[in-house]
Scaffold this active site. Sequence first.
Site, PDB file in Angstrom:
ATOM      1  N   TYR A 201       4.102   6.928  -6.570  1.00 24.93           N
ATOM      2  CA  TYR A 201       4.992   5.764  -6.678  1.00 24.93           C
ATOM      3  C   TYR A 201       4.102   4.536  -6.585  1.00 24.93           C
ATOM      4  O   TYR A 201       3.438   4.332  -5.564  1.00 24.93           O
ATOM      5  CB  TYR A 201       6.003   5.731  -5.528  1.00 24.93           C
ATOM      6  CG  TYR A 201       7.048   6.831  -5.563  1.00 24.93           C
ATOM      7  CD1 TYR A 201       6.774   8.113  -5.077  1.00 24.93           C
ATOM      8  CD2 TYR A 201       8.324   6.580  -6.060  1.00 24.93           C
ATOM      9  CE1 TYR A 201       7.751   9.106  -5.094  1.00 24.93           C
ATOM     10  CE2 TYR A 201       9.303   7.578  -6.074  1.00 24.93           C
ATOM     11  CZ  TYR A 201       9.006   8.830  -5.599  1.00 24.93           C
ATOM     12  OH  TYR A 201       9.971   9.808  -5.617  1.00 24.93           O
ATOM     13  N   PRO A 293      17.145   5.535  -8.410  1.00 30.77           N
ATOM     14  CA  PRO A 293      16.404   6.802  -8.358  1.00 30.77           C
ATOM     15  C   PRO A 293      15.127   6.780  -7.510  1.00 30.77           C
ATOM     16  O   PRO A 293      14.506   7.825  -7.321  1.00 30.77           O
ATOM     17  CB  PRO A 293      16.072   7.069  -9.831  1.00 30.77           C
ATOM     18  CG  PRO A 293      16.174   5.760 -10.511  1.00 30.77           C
ATOM     19  CD  PRO A 293      17.179   4.960  -9.767  1.00 30.77           C
ATOM     20  N   TYR A 385      12.682  11.110   2.923  1.00 27.79           N
ATOM     21  CA  TYR A 385      12.316  11.604   1.594  1.00 27.79           C
ATOM     22  C   TYR A 385      12.591  13.113   1.463  1.00 27.79           C
ATOM     23  O   TYR A 385      13.101  13.564   0.435  1.00 27.79           O
ATOM     24  CB  TYR A 385      10.844  11.294   1.277  1.00 27.79           C
ATOM     25  CG  TYR A 385      10.518  11.515  -0.181  1.00 27.79           C
ATOM     26  CD1 TYR A 385      10.691  10.498  -1.113  1.00 27.79           C
ATOM     27  CD2 TYR A 385      10.077  12.764  -0.638  1.00 27.79           C
ATOM     28  CE1 TYR A 385      10.432  10.701  -2.463  1.00 27.79           C
ATOM     29  CE2 TYR A 385       9.818  12.979  -1.982  1.00 27.79           C
ATOM     30  CZ  TYR A 385       9.989  11.944  -2.883  1.00 27.79           C
ATOM     31  OH  TYR A 385       9.737  12.159  -4.221  1.00 27.79           O
TER      32      TYR A 385
END
Length: 390
Positions: A201, A293, A385
């Site tokens: 990310y 998302p 997560y």
Amino acid sequence: MRTKIAIIGSGPAGLLLGQLLTNAGIDNVIVERASKEHVLSRIRAGVLEEGMAGLLDEAGAGDRMRAEGLPHEGIDLAFDNRRHRVDLFGLTGGKRVIVYGQTEVTRDLMDKRAATGGVSIYQAANVLPHDFNRDRPYLTFEKDGREMRIDCDFIAGCDGYHGIARKSVPEDAIETFERIYPFGWLGIIADVPPVNHELIYANHERGFALCSMRSTTRSRYYVQVEADERVEDWPDQRFWDELRRRLPQGTAEAVIAGPSLEKSIAPLRSFVAEPMRFGRLFLAGDAAHIVPPTGAKGLNLAASDVRYLFDGIREYYLEKSTAGIDDYSQKALSRVWKAERFSWWMTNTMHRFPEQGPFGQKIQHAELDYLFHSQAALTVLAENYVGLPY
Ligand code: RFL
Ligand code: PHB
């Protein structure tokens, strides 16, 4: 036709609920607007929490996921031209996520349903739920030009954000909460090996980027784009150039480009509808809530809703108790809001916002810097997560 549970929608929520019910001997019918092929052609999520993986096993549809899915024990966050690893496994006492595409989850559940004789009606037009505030609810729809009716005990609205179930509820019975983000994600799939064995990310001054995958030979990449951007303006080469610009140098150089198999833009939104039960109608999955998302939570929330709803329905039929279905909305929403918070936080921390300004960017940078100097902060990220317990 008569059944116990009429399910609207053959996405992951509807298929998972249907299979758990079938396995428990509780009659159900799925009614879906699109064709089976259309449902299977949609490319969406890719990260499964352990809870969702366990539910797929319980449904009897987990074998291929266990064989072909990729267990991941960490993710990288990239900023300042460097990658920083979050050791999900170490920070959560041994939890992992599994990278396995939603398309494959859907296919496995459809195959299982076919093998166990479950009834699904595809290409049903004008599906409408009726009388869910009375004792005898029913669905009507059109199939091949004929009017059809299914009488049932309960209706499960698993028909996604644009579905009919939520829209059938009187306005004064429902409250909605929404945040629309001023950007979208442009995503592509390509048959090239992923740049890293775990997800990356990336926070970059040109905008967010994500390196994901579907297998060791198939990559899934995303870049943040303006909300009104058009896919036609993004030929493959432009996409690969932009992706590389947003990654740390060594990583960018390692990206292997290839022709895209799919390319699309998804808007980013946070949305919750309360409650999730209206008499004999239940909402589950995207029909009730949407997350951006960034936290990989959309599909996993659909699964936790189904966990609670299935348990409640099973209790109703097998133990003659309404406790589980009476608790459903409150229980599901309590988990939903925590995933909403996490997805909102990941989105805020990793994207460029037009209104952010230099102050906002400094704060964002301090947040990331703090994260990688605090075991406590990293643990908060990691436990969210991998997925909060059901
Ligand atoms: P789905 O998958 O939307 O399935 C709903 C089904 O209901 C059908 N339907 C109807 N059927 C009958 N009558 C009607 N009136 C109907 N209206 C709709 C639809 O055809 C469909 O088959 O909802 P479900 O089962 O709740 O599953 C939720 C997940 O699909 C969703 O949370 C995630 O895919 C969200 N999402 C993503 N999540 C991630 O974690 N990572 C991602 O990369 C990611 N990408 C995405 C996404 C969702 C997208 N949408 C909804 C536009 C990308 C996109 C484009
Ligand atoms: C994906 O692989 O499509 C994916 C992975 C992680 C996310 C979102 C999407 O947070």
